[in-house]
Design an enzyme around this catalytic site. Structure first.
Site, short mmCIF file in Angstrom:
data_model
loop_
_atom_site.label_atom_id
_atom_site.label_comp_id
_atom_site.label_asym_id
_atom_site.label_seq_id
_atom_site.Cartn_x
_atom_site.Cartn_y
_atom_site.Cartn_z
N ASP A 88 -12.92 -3.21 -9.12
CA ASP A 88 -11.47 -3.39 -9.09
C ASP A 88 -11.14 -4.63 -8.28
OD1 ASP A 88 -8.78 -2.92 -9.56
OD2 ASP A 88 -8.67 -1.07 -8.38
N LYS A 89 -9.86 -4.98 -8.34
CA LYS A 89 -9.33 -6.12 -7.58
C LYS A 89 -8.07 -5.65 -6.89
CE LYS A 89 -5.65 -8.97 -8.07
NZ LYS A 89 -4.28 -8.55 -8.45
N HIS A 90 -7.84 -6.16 -5.68
CA HIS A 90 -6.61 -5.83 -4.97
C HIS A 90 -6.02 -7.09 -4.38
CE1 HIS A 90 -3.70 -3.59 -2.59
NE2 HIS A 90 -3.98 -4.43 -1.61
N SER A 91 -4.70 -7.22 -4.49
CA SER A 91 -3.98 -8.33 -3.86
C SER A 91 -3.10 -7.79 -2.74
CB SER A 91 -3.11 -9.05 -4.89
OG SER A 91 -2.20 -9.94 -4.25
N THR A 139 2.88 -4.14 -9.59
CA THR A 139 2.33 -4.10 -10.95
C THR A 139 2.92 -2.96 -11.78
OG1 THR A 139 0.26 -5.09 -10.19
CG2 THR A 139 0.18 -3.89 -12.26
N ARG A 187 4.61 4.80 9.26
CA ARG A 187 4.43 3.41 9.71
C ARG A 187 5.69 2.60 9.46
NH1 ARG A 187 -0.21 1.32 6.31
NH2 ARG A 187 0.43 -0.68 7.19
N SER A 202 -5.32 1.79 4.94
CA SER A 202 -4.44 2.17 3.83
C SER A 202 -4.96 1.63 2.50
CB SER A 202 -3.03 1.66 4.11
OG SER A 202 -2.17 1.91 3.01
N LYS A 206 -7.56 3.90 -0.51
CA LYS A 206 -7.15 4.11 -1.90
C LYS A 206 -8.13 3.46 -2.87
CE LYS A 206 -2.85 2.58 -1.47
NZ LYS A 206 -2.49 2.45 -0.04
N LYS A 207 -8.59 2.27 -2.55
CA LYS A 207 -9.52 1.59 -3.45
C LYS A 207 -10.89 2.28 -3.48
CE LYS A 207 -6.91 -1.46 -5.25
NZ LYS A 207 -6.61 -1.40 -6.69
#
Length: 457
Positions: A88-91, A139, A187, A202, A206-207
């Site tokens: 996967d990818k995360h930004s 997204t 938070r 965080s 999740k990832k």
């Protein structure tokens, strides 16, 4: 076994002591297991714990333990039955950042290609994404402008879509990492959102709950980034890479420039439209940076998955997939599998239906020299495309089109940016914000490279 009380955990971290695995795990378990009738830990105690972490930080081992405790606080996704390489990818979020809409189908097309390189498994991309908040887009909000597109699907259904399509673009289920949902809500009210340790726990919990073999992180730097300085963005990138690697997931972070909106459009449907155009080979000049970044990120993913010897070769393969039409075919397949109507992809421009538009032109000759990209993002949000707090509705057709990129030469009266809104009354404030921040100068600016640095272990 000795009972661990939440107040003791709070006091230990407040006083700068290193928390044990048992203390961290017990605290997170109490957060998730509490009920209205059985307050194992109170909101006040959770808030105190968050502030103690904010002030004292966490050691690498503490951070890995906290991330793991959060990761396993609810259900997790198991891709083992698919017999593929899961990536996967995360930004960290930006303005006009729509690379996921290109990367997921690119990787899906590569993973479903026949034949794959000898001995190399296929690829699946279980892309669990978020919604817009603050000055950054989301997204899920973009995808839900496609009529019928369902982002709220179960993990078993996601596995079916991955088997069929190679990628799925979905939201977090109610039972996936419930600890994060509770901690994040507090938070937001306790002034601890910016803690790089809490951000890492965080994001990575999740990832990693996707049971990934590898993860590529896009960490933004510049005026539109969430973190305030280059140094803080790099520190966050290092924390996330260390935490991913400690879990057994190959992790790479790219520090990428966010000094201007990425690509041509910023908004919701308009960003989907831009990506459809790219996948159909209608490459607008102002989409060049979006295409380049998508190929670089995809290149790293293809490299880690064993489909390219180097990231550069992976980026080349990514662009070949994009220009061949295979990514568009994969995207159509994903959208259909998730209930979306693909008929409007024939002419996506006709689906763009704002009721108010306004174009700002260059007030003088010169170069587009600078902008506060975060302020541009807030202007997009005020047009209706984003939300001030979770749960706020967003407009499908609000947003902006940038007619120029940093460093472009403009003549007086040349279009600079067009604003879109579903309520014409919303145009005035964003127009003023954009006029204030878009600066034209007599000389060309010194531009930062798109990729500033790559962080690995």
């Amino acid at each position: 076994m000795k009972t661990i009380h939440p107040i003791d955990v709070i006091l230990h971290k407040r006083d700068g002591l290193t928390l044990t695995d048992a203390e961290i795990e017990a605290f997170i378990r109490a957060v998730v297991d509490r009920t209205p009738d059985n307050q194992l830990v109170t909101d006040a105690q959770i808030a105190a714990f968050l502030m103690a972490v904010f002030q004292r930080g966490l050691s690498p081992h503490e951070l890995a333990t906290l991330t793991s405790a959060m990761r396993y606080s609810g259900e997790t996704f198991d891709a083992t039955p698919l017999h593929t390489f899961t990536i996967d990818k995360h930004s960290t979020g930006g303005v006009g950042d729509k690379t996921s809409l290109l990367i997921a189908p690119i990787l899906a097309a590569a993973g479903l290609a026949s034949p794959t390189p000898a001995g190399i498994p296929g690829i699946c991309v279980p892309m669990i994404s978020g919604r817009s908040l603050g000055h950054t887009g989301g997204t899920l909000d973009k995808l839900e402008t496609i009529p019928g597109f369902d982002t709220q699907i179960s993990l078993p259904r996601m596995r079916e879509i991955l088997r069929e399509c190679g990628a799925a673009l979905v939201g977090q289920t109610p039972h996936l990492v419930p600890a994060d949902r509770i901690l994040y809500a507090l938070r937001d009210h306790t002034g601890t959102v910016e803690s790089p340790f809490l951000i890492t726990a965080s994001i990575m919990s999740k990832k990693l709950a996707e049971s990934l073999n590898a993860l590529v992180l896009d960490v933004k730097v510049g005026s539109g980034a969430f973190m305030p300085t280059y140094e803080s963005s790099k520190f966050l990138a290092k924390l996330m890479v260390q935490t991913g690697e400690a879990s057994g997931t190959r992790t790479v972070a790219l520090l990428t420039s966010m000094d201007e909106p990425l690509g041509r459009f910023s908004g919701n449907w308009v960003e989907v439209w831009e990506c459809i155009d790219i996948m159909k080979q209608h490459r607008h000049p102002t989409s060049a940076d979006l295409i380049e970044l998508s190929n670089i990120l995809s290149g790293w993913m293809l490299h880690l998955a064993g489909h390219a010897d180097t990231p550069a070769e992976g980026a080349k393969l990514s662009d070949e997939i994009l220009t061949s039409g295979a990514a568009f075919e994969a995207f159509l397949k994903i959208v259909q599998a998730q209930g979306g109507d693909i008929s409007l992809f024939e002419d996506p421009a006709t689906h763009h239906k704002p009721t108010g538009t306004r174009t700002i032109t260059a007030p003088q000759d010169g170069y587009l020299a600078s902008m506060d990209c975060k302020q541009v993002g807030w202007a997009v949000q005020r047009l209706g495309a984003g939300r001030a707090k979770p749960g706020d509705p967003v407009s499908a057709h609000a947003g902006i089109e940038m007619h120029a990129k940093l460093g472009d030469h403009l003549t007086e009266g040349q279009p600079l940016v067009t604003l879109f809104a579903e309520d014409p009354a919303l145009l005035n404030e964003p127009e003023a914000m954009l006029r204030e921040t878009l600066h034209i100068a007599a000389s060309a600016p010194q531009l930062q490279p798109l990729i500033r640095e790559v962080v690995t272990i």
